[in-house]
Motif scaffolding. Structure first.
Motif, PDB file in Angstrom:
ATOM      1  N   VAL A 172       0.795  -1.247  -0.035  1.00  0.00           N
ATOM      2  CA  VAL A 172       0.173  -0.102   0.095  1.00  0.00           C
ATOM      3  C   VAL A 172       0.837   1.257  -0.206  1.00  0.00           C
ATOM      4  CG1 VAL A 172      -1.798   1.319   1.310  1.00  0.00           C
ATOM      5  CG2 VAL A 172      -2.037  -1.314   1.104  1.00  0.00           C
ATOM      6  N   HIS A 173       1.036   1.816  -0.957  1.00  0.00           N
ATOM      7  CA  HIS A 173       1.860   3.020  -1.343  1.00  0.00           C
ATOM      8  C   HIS A 173       1.052   4.565  -1.039  1.00  0.00           C
ATOM      9  CE1 HIS A 173       4.461   5.896  -3.344  1.00  0.00           C
ATOM     10  NE2 HIS A 173       5.430   5.196  -3.028  1.00  0.00           N
ATOM     11  N   LYS A 174       1.721   5.237  -0.312  1.00  0.00           N
ATOM     12  CA  LYS A 174       1.124   6.691  -0.028  1.00  0.00           C
ATOM     13  C   LYS A 174       1.473   7.482  -1.501  1.00  0.00           C
ATOM     14  CE  LYS A 174       0.138   9.957   3.201  1.00  0.00           C
ATOM     15  NZ  LYS A 174       0.348  10.432   4.855  1.00  0.00           N
ATOM     16  N   GLY A 175       0.519   7.328  -2.332  1.00  0.00           N
ATOM     17  CA  GLY A 175       0.781   7.980  -3.654  1.00  0.00           C
ATOM     18  C   GLY A 175       0.007   7.504  -4.794  1.00  0.00           C
ATOM     19  N   LEU A 176      -0.450   6.094  -4.470  1.00  0.00           N
ATOM     20  CA  LEU A 176      -1.447   5.424  -5.564  1.00  0.00           C
ATOM     21  C   LEU A 176      -2.644   5.138  -4.791  1.00  0.00           C
ATOM     22  CD1 LEU A 176       1.076   2.691  -6.814  1.00  0.00           C
ATOM     23  CD2 LEU A 176       0.498   4.965  -7.858  1.00  0.00           C
ATOM     24  N   TYR A 177      -3.799   5.357  -5.609  1.00  0.00           N
ATOM     25  CA  TYR A 177      -5.323   5.406  -4.899  1.00  0.00           C
ATOM     26  C   TYR A 177      -6.048   4.648  -5.877  1.00  0.00           C
ATOM     27  CZ  TYR A 177      -2.869   8.965  -1.855  1.00  0.00           C
ATOM     28  OH  TYR A 177      -1.839   9.373  -0.873  1.00  0.00           O
ATOM     29  N   ASN A 178      -7.282   4.506  -5.461  1.00  0.00           N
ATOM     30  CA  ASN A 178      -8.252   3.932  -6.220  1.00  0.00           C
ATOM     31  C   ASN A 178      -9.105   4.912  -6.974  1.00  0.00           C
ATOM     32  OD1 ASN A 178      -9.001   0.755  -5.163  1.00  0.00           O
ATOM     33  ND2 ASN A 178      -8.002   1.820  -3.409  1.00  0.00           N
ATOM     34  N   PHE A 179      -8.236   5.546  -7.848  1.00  0.00           N
ATOM     35  CA  PHE A 179      -9.007   6.465  -8.753  1.00  0.00           C
ATOM     36  C   PHE A 179      -9.777   5.577  -9.749  1.00  0.00           C
ATOM     37  CE2 PHE A 179      -5.163   9.384  -7.829  1.00  0.00           C
ATOM     38  CZ  PHE A 179      -5.931  10.148  -6.906  1.00  0.00           C
ATOM     39  N   ASN A 180     -10.773   6.273 -10.551  1.00  0.00           N
ATOM     40  CA  ASN A 180     -11.305   5.687 -11.498  1.00  0.00           C
ATOM     41  C   ASN A 180     -10.107   5.083 -12.518  1.00  0.00           C
ATOM     42  OD1 ASN A 180     -13.674   4.807 -13.032  1.00  0.00           O
ATOM     43  ND2 ASN A 180     -13.445   6.743 -14.347  1.00  0.00           N
ATOM     44  N   GLY A 181     -10.499   3.752 -12.809  1.00  0.00           N
ATOM     45  CA  GLY A 181      -9.649   3.284 -13.696  1.00  0.00           C
ATOM     46  C   GLY A 181      -8.343   2.570 -13.235  1.00  0.00           C
ATOM     47  N   ALA A 182      -8.126   2.520 -11.572  1.00  0.00           N
ATOM     48  CA  ALA A 182      -6.995   1.966 -11.036  1.00  0.00           C
ATOM     49  C   ALA A 182      -7.138   0.424 -11.150  1.00  0.00           C
ATOM     50  CB  ALA A 182      -7.180   2.436  -9.696  1.00  0.00           C
ATOM     51  N   LEU A 183      -5.825  -0.271 -11.391  1.00  0.00           N
ATOM     52  CA  LEU A 183      -5.842  -1.594 -11.612  1.00  0.00           C
ATOM     53  C   LEU A 183      -5.130  -2.060  -9.960  1.00  0.00           C
ATOM     54  CD1 LEU A 183      -5.528  -4.418 -12.813  1.00  0.00           C
ATOM     55  CD2 LEU A 183      -3.117  -3.531 -13.522  1.00  0.00           C
ATOM     56  N   CYS A 184      -5.904  -2.863  -9.344  1.00  0.00           N
ATOM     57  CA  CYS A 184      -5.599  -3.283  -7.943  1.00  0.00           C
ATOM     58  C   CYS A 184      -5.927  -4.747  -7.616  1.00  0.00           C
ATOM     59  CB  CYS A 184      -6.436  -2.544  -6.921  1.00  0.00           C
ATOM     60  SG  CYS A 184      -6.999  -0.633  -7.253  1.00  0.00           S
ATOM     61  N   LEU A 185      -5.016  -5.171  -6.649  1.00  0.00           N
ATOM     62  CA  LEU A 185      -5.260  -6.735  -6.426  1.00  0.00           C
ATOM     63  C   LEU A 185      -6.465  -6.893  -5.213  1.00  0.00           C
ATOM     64  CD1 LEU A 185      -1.504  -7.725  -5.762  1.00  0.00           C
ATOM     65  CD2 LEU A 185      -2.894  -8.043  -7.952  1.00  0.00           C
ATOM     66  N   GLY A 186      -7.186  -7.704  -5.668  1.00  0.00           N
ATOM     67  CA  GLY A 186      -8.054  -8.198  -4.843  1.00  0.00           C
ATOM     68  C   GLY A 186      -7.693  -9.095  -3.548  1.00  0.00           C
ATOM     69  N   ASN A 187      -8.144  -9.223  -2.395  1.00  0.00           N
ATOM     70  CA  ASN A 187      -7.893  -9.893  -1.356  1.00  0.00           C
ATOM     71  C   ASN A 187      -8.701 -10.234  -0.390  1.00  0.00           C
ATOM     72  OD1 ASN A 187      -7.960  -8.201   0.789  1.00  0.00           O
ATOM     73  ND2 ASN A 187      -6.240  -7.072   0.071  1.00  0.00           N
TER      74      ASN A 187
END
Length: 365
Positions: free
Chosen positions: A258-273
């Motif tokens: 979890v990096h302070k600089g990357l967020y769940n903006f529209n279009g973000a690619l993220c890992l589910g857990n």
């Protein structure tokens, strides 16, 4: 040797005399925590408005060092008053910004009149400018609404809890920048069209390496977006309970990034857990053009991040718990098409779910 003894006796008698005559310093001290609650209320918008104005004025008084006696219950003992003053003293003469007030509990107590019978537990969130940094503070307080027909004011009688302060200074936002020439980008071809994404190997090296190597192995080829929720996310990977959820290049689940600089903006690619450090191959892409601004007071986001959410949309309520490893820079119309599929009660496409045909990587030109 008898004189000191006689003098002490005199002082004791004098003290007793003052108490008898009504001069006891603690005679009018009230024990608010011993009051009996007779009902509980749901706070209304006018209560919230009243509190917001009250606390904005309170922070202004702190900033101007005007004193806060008007905001402290008058009939608690002096030690309790000083504890409240001491808590807020470090914020005097500093640049303060009101963020939010929330009324967690509002109740009515017995033994008093209708001008003085409301008590509550309140949360105040505010920000303090400290040099180049901005620190957000949250404090919980017991308060009483006191007064008469000429006016009623909320006043503090106890500090219940406070945090140590959270750094909410502006951060550098690289996520929504266009790819640079020569940067490796991800090209996902689906039944619905092509989605192009940036990756962030410096900020999420473990997740990006897993994504690239699984993709090159063909793990995602022919797999569906098995969970789709319009105006939320489209989700793929092992979601079917097959036991492959932990499959990764690391022979099992791996840690969060979890990096302070990357967020769940529209279009973000993220890992589910499924909880902390249970990353495998599940992923989701955020699909939400706007943002629910009511979540901001509880997310401690930097001001420039909040503004970016308002501009591009997204899901700030997911921040801090999921690894963000990429961002769609072309093909959001495809993401929206996938999200628009008809689904059942489990958010699974009713028929012919959109599948991933292949995932490739190339240098951006």
């Amino acid at each position: 040797m008898k004189k000191p003894y006689l003098f002490l006796c005199f002082l004791s008698a004098l003290s007793l005399g003052f108490s008898t005559l009504g001069f006891n310093a603690n005679a009018d001290v009230k024990k608010y925590e011993e009051e009996v609650q007779k009902s509980q209320f749901l706070s209304r918008h006018w209560d919230e408005s009243e509190l917001k104005e009250r606390f904005q004025n309170f922070l202004s008084a702190l900033q101007k060092q005007e004193g806060i006696e008007d905001y402290i219950v008058p009939d608690i003992n002096e030690d309790e008053k000083e504890t409240i003053r001491e808590f807020f003293r470090p914020y005097e003469k500093k640049e303060l910004t009101y963020v939010h007030t929330k009324m967690d509990i509002l109740n009515q107590v017995s033994g008093t009149d209708e001008y003085n019978d409301l008590r509550g537990i309140f949360k105040l969130t505010f920000r303090v400018k400290e040099g180049a940094k901005t620190i957000e503070h949250t404090v919980l307080m017991h308060m009483a609404r006191l007064g008469d027909a000429n006016g009623i004011k909320w006043k503090i009688y106890k500090i219940i809890w406070s945090d140590k302060g959270i750094d909410v200074s502006d951060v550098k936002l690289i996520q929504l920048e266009k790819p640079k020439r020569g940067e490796q980008v991800c090209i996902m071809t689906t039944d619905a069209g092509v989605i192009k994404m940036r990756l962030f190997p410096e900020q999420a090296p473990v997740a990006v390496k897993n994504w690239i190597e699984l993709s090159k192995q063909g793990f995602y080829n022919g797999t569906p977006f098995a969970r789709v929720i319009k105006d939320f996310v489209i989700q793929g990977g092992a979601l079917d309970g097959s036991g492959d959820e932990s499959k990764s290049i690391y022979n099992g689940f791996f840690e969060d990034e979890v990096h302070k600089g990357l967020y769940n903006f529209n279009g973000a690619l993220c890992l589910g857990n499924n909880g902390p450090h249970t990353n495998g191959n599940q992923f989701y892409i955020v699909q939400k053009k706007n943002v629910n601004e009511s979540v901001f007071p509880n997310t401690s986001l930097p001001a420039n991040v909040e503004e970016k959410y308002k501009e591009v949309g997204g899901l700030p309520e997911l921040d801090g718990r999921y690894t963000v490893l990429g961002q769609v820079y072309e093909g959001m119309d495809v993401v929206e098409k996938i999200a628009a599929q008809e689904t059942d009660k489990n958010d699974a496409p009713v028929e012919n779910p959109v599948k991933i045909q292949k995932i490739e990587f190339q240098k951006y030109r």
